[in-house]
Scaffold this active site. Structure first.
Site, PDB file in Angstrom:
ATOM      1  N   HIS A 121       0.835  -1.202   0.000  1.00 34.73           N
ATOM      2  CA  HIS A 121       0.000   0.000   0.000  1.00 34.73           C
ATOM      3  C   HIS A 121       0.867   1.248   0.000  1.00 34.73           C
ATOM      4  O   HIS A 121       1.939   1.277   0.616  1.00 34.73           O
ATOM      5  CB  HIS A 121      -0.980   0.009   1.178  1.00 34.73           C
ATOM      6  CG  HIS A 121      -0.349  -0.048   2.543  1.00 34.73           C
ATOM      7  ND1 HIS A 121       0.099   1.073   3.206  1.00 34.73           N
ATOM      8  CD2 HIS A 121      -0.106  -1.087   3.372  1.00 34.73           C
ATOM      9  CE1 HIS A 121       0.590   0.724   4.390  1.00 34.73           C
ATOM     10  NE2 HIS A 121       0.488  -0.589   4.517  1.00 34.73           N
ATOM     11  N   ASP A 161      -0.171   4.297   1.073  1.00 34.17           N
ATOM     12  CA  ASP A 161      -0.505   5.257   2.129  1.00 34.17           C
ATOM     13  C   ASP A 161       0.286   4.985   3.397  1.00 34.17           C
ATOM     14  O   ASP A 161       0.755   3.864   3.636  1.00 34.17           O
ATOM     15  CB  ASP A 161      -2.012   5.249   2.424  1.00 34.17           C
ATOM     16  CG  ASP A 161      -2.508   3.895   2.911  1.00 34.17           C
ATOM     17  OD1 ASP A 161      -2.330   2.893   2.187  1.00 34.17           O
ATOM     18  OD2 ASP A 161      -3.067   3.821   4.031  1.00 34.17           O
ATOM     19  N   ASP A 219       6.634   0.685   7.143  1.00 35.74           N
ATOM     20  CA  ASP A 219       5.227   0.388   6.848  1.00 35.74           C
ATOM     21  C   ASP A 219       4.686   1.330   5.788  1.00 35.74           C
ATOM     22  O   ASP A 219       4.059   2.326   6.112  1.00 35.74           O
ATOM     23  CB  ASP A 219       4.401   0.493   8.130  1.00 35.74           C
ATOM     24  CG  ASP A 219       2.982   0.004   7.989  1.00 35.74           C
ATOM     25  OD1 ASP A 219       2.670  -0.623   6.957  1.00 35.74           O
ATOM     26  OD2 ASP A 219       2.184   0.241   8.900  1.00 35.74           O
ATOM     27  N   GLU A 237      -5.004   1.593   3.003  1.00 35.91           N
ATOM     28  CA  GLU A 237      -4.913   0.379   3.821  1.00 35.91           C
ATOM     29  C   GLU A 237      -4.970   0.721   5.291  1.00 35.91           C
ATOM     30  O   GLU A 237      -5.556  -0.021   6.094  1.00 35.91           O
ATOM     31  CB  GLU A 237      -3.612  -0.364   3.485  1.00 35.91           C
ATOM     32  CG  GLU A 237      -3.486  -1.735   4.118  1.00 35.91           C
ATOM     33  CD  GLU A 237      -2.885  -1.725   5.541  1.00 35.91           C
ATOM     34  OE1 GLU A 237      -2.932  -2.768   6.223  1.00 35.91           O
ATOM     35  OE2 GLU A 237      -2.347  -0.661   5.950  1.00 35.91           O
ATOM     36  N   GLU A 287       3.904  -6.608   4.234  1.00 34.91           N
ATOM     37  CA  GLU A 287       3.913  -5.931   5.537  1.00 34.91           C
ATOM     38  C   GLU A 287       5.147  -6.360   6.321  1.00 34.91           C
ATOM     39  O   GLU A 287       5.673  -7.461   6.135  1.00 34.91           O
ATOM     40  CB  GLU A 287       2.648  -6.268   6.328  1.00 34.91           C
ATOM     41  CG  GLU A 287       1.367  -5.728   5.729  1.00 34.91           C
ATOM     42  CD  GLU A 287       1.189  -4.226   5.935  1.00 34.91           C
ATOM     43  OE1 GLU A 287       2.034  -3.609   6.616  1.00 34.91           O
ATOM     44  OE2 GLU A 287       0.198  -3.679   5.407  1.00 34.91           O
ATOM     45  N   HIS A 321       4.282   3.195  12.858  1.00 34.39           N
ATOM     46  CA  HIS A 321       3.318   4.071  13.536  1.00 34.39           C
ATOM     47  C   HIS A 321       3.926   4.765  14.749  1.00 34.39           C
ATOM     48  O   HIS A 321       3.244   5.009  15.743  1.00 34.39           O
ATOM     49  CB  HIS A 321       2.066   3.276  13.960  1.00 34.39           C
ATOM     50  CG  HIS A 321       1.319   2.675  12.833  1.00 34.39           C
ATOM     51  ND1 HIS A 321       0.025   2.190  12.967  1.00 34.39           N
ATOM     52  CD2 HIS A 321       1.653   2.454  11.541  1.00 34.39           C
ATOM     53  CE1 HIS A 321      -0.399   1.716  11.813  1.00 34.39           C
ATOM     54  NE2 HIS A 321       0.587   1.853  10.927  1.00 34.39           N
TER      55      HIS A 321
END
Length: 374
Positions: free
Chosen positions: A69, A71, A101, A133, A161, A347
């Site tokens: 992904h 994003d 990520d 995602e 991932e 994150h």
């Protein structure tokens, strides 16, 4: 361009989830076309963001999908040591939002593309890059719906991932919803004339938390940590002042479900509790935010055997975070998770990926191409 240069370019696009992604999509499209790949841009219903599907090799053959992904989550953490959208290198670490990520994986796939084009593949390799995602896999269902017109049914999908390049065969499913309660505001000295939406929501949440705790009783799947489905209330917002009866309140709630359990079904008792407030005069609204299925380990998976050979690592049975792999499996495509980086770095401030991890990922993709070469 080498993999680090490509990663620096990708990170420089602030492709935050839920925002337009035309700039990064157009750059990837142009790069892939220059490498000799066939590229299809698939606009989503939002109108300002798109998926990409890229094919290298004969379109008519059955091949593999490399899935990722474009994003990233926002980068508002104050602890960042530098601009999160400018790649920073310190020794063998490359820092930036999305480095792990999962723009590191995208960079590996793109860096490998010219080499794959030179291999004279007898079966294709497809790159499937999705959007949003991070908002609950909102983009990839549109890509999967278009897949029959883009290629023959793939032999499998490798979802990149971060897994430290260890293949992963299963993950939990997820569903999330926003609960909204509308009451009647007024002066707090006359609570008899109002309907306090915060108080009403507190009752719904209390019952939801108790119900969530009961999920620990099963069904159980010992491959996961924890081995049961779970529920969490993550956000509550309501009211405007301590001396004003709260006329409005929202709460965001999620469930994580072990394979074999429908994530959406786990939210039904919470939904029933919310709608019961109508009997007391409240207005209520249920907003579904996201839902995707678990990835169940496929017995005798040829894809798992292929990844074991390519990475030299035996597959890990399960992880508790979610990915798009469950949606590929739901669409009838064998899927596995395998990508560079560690989910523990994602994150958070100063997200990074190691150059050695990128090298291992490129080796895996090159090995996959060699298996499909004439």
């Amino acid at each position: 361009m080498n993999v680090e240069e490509i990663l620096a370019t990708l990170i420089a696009f602030p492709s935050v989830v839920g925002t337009p992604n035309g700039a990064i999509v157009n750059w990837i499209r142009d790069y892939c076309q220059a490498a000799g790949a066939e590229v299809t841009v698939l606009p989503g219903p939002e109108g300002d963001r798109s998926n990409l599907f890229v094919t290298i090799g004969p379109r008519e053959g059955r091949g593999y999908i490399i899935s990722g992904h474009v994003d990233v989550v926002p980068a508002g953490e104050p602890e960042w040591s530098s601009d999160p959208f400018v790649l920073r290198r310190e020794g063998g670490r490359l820092y930036g939002r999305g480095a792990t990520d999962m723009k590191g994986f995208l960079a590996c796939a793109l860096a490998a593309l010219p080499g794959l084009a030179a291999m004279n593949l007898r079966q294709p390799i497809h790159l499937a890059f999705s959007y949003d995602e991070e908002a609950g896999c909102r983009g990839v269902p549109h890509l999967l719906a278009a897949l029959p017109g883009l290629c023959e049914r793939p032999l499998g999908a490798i979802v990149g991932e971060p897994s430290r390049m260890q293949p992963v065969r299963a993950h939990k499913g997820k569903a999330a919803a926003r609960l909204e309660v509308v009451g009647r505001s007024g002066h707090s000295s006359r609570p008899d004339l109002g309907l306090n939406a915060v108080h009403a929501m507190a009752g719904v949440i209390t019952h939801a938390v108790a119900y969530g705790q009961s999920l620990a009783d099963g069904p159980l799947d010992q491959d996961f940590e924890p081995p049961y489905s779970s529920l969490q209330v993550g956000v509550i917002a309501g009211g405007q002042a301590v001396n004003v009866i709260a006329g409005h309140c929202t709460a965001d709630i999620e469930v994580r479900a072990v394979p074999g359990v429908s994530p959406s079904s786990l939210l039904e008792p919470v939904k029933a509790g919310l709608f019961a407030l109508r009997d007391s005069g409240f207005e209520v609204i249920w907003h579904e935010l996201s839902s995707y299925p678990a990835l169940a380990p496929a017995k005798g998976s040829e894809l798992a055997a292929v990844l074991t050979e390519l990475t030299g690592q035996e597959p890990h049975t399960a992880v508790s975070y979610g990915t798009e792999a469950g949606l590929y499996q739901q669409a009838g495509i064998d899927a596995i998770i395998c990508g560079p980086g560690d989910i523990g770095r994602a994150h958070r401030a100063d997200e990074y990926i190691e150059t050695g991890e990128l090298a291992a990922c490129r080796k895996m993709i090159h090995g996959l191409g060699a298996r499909l070469a004439a």
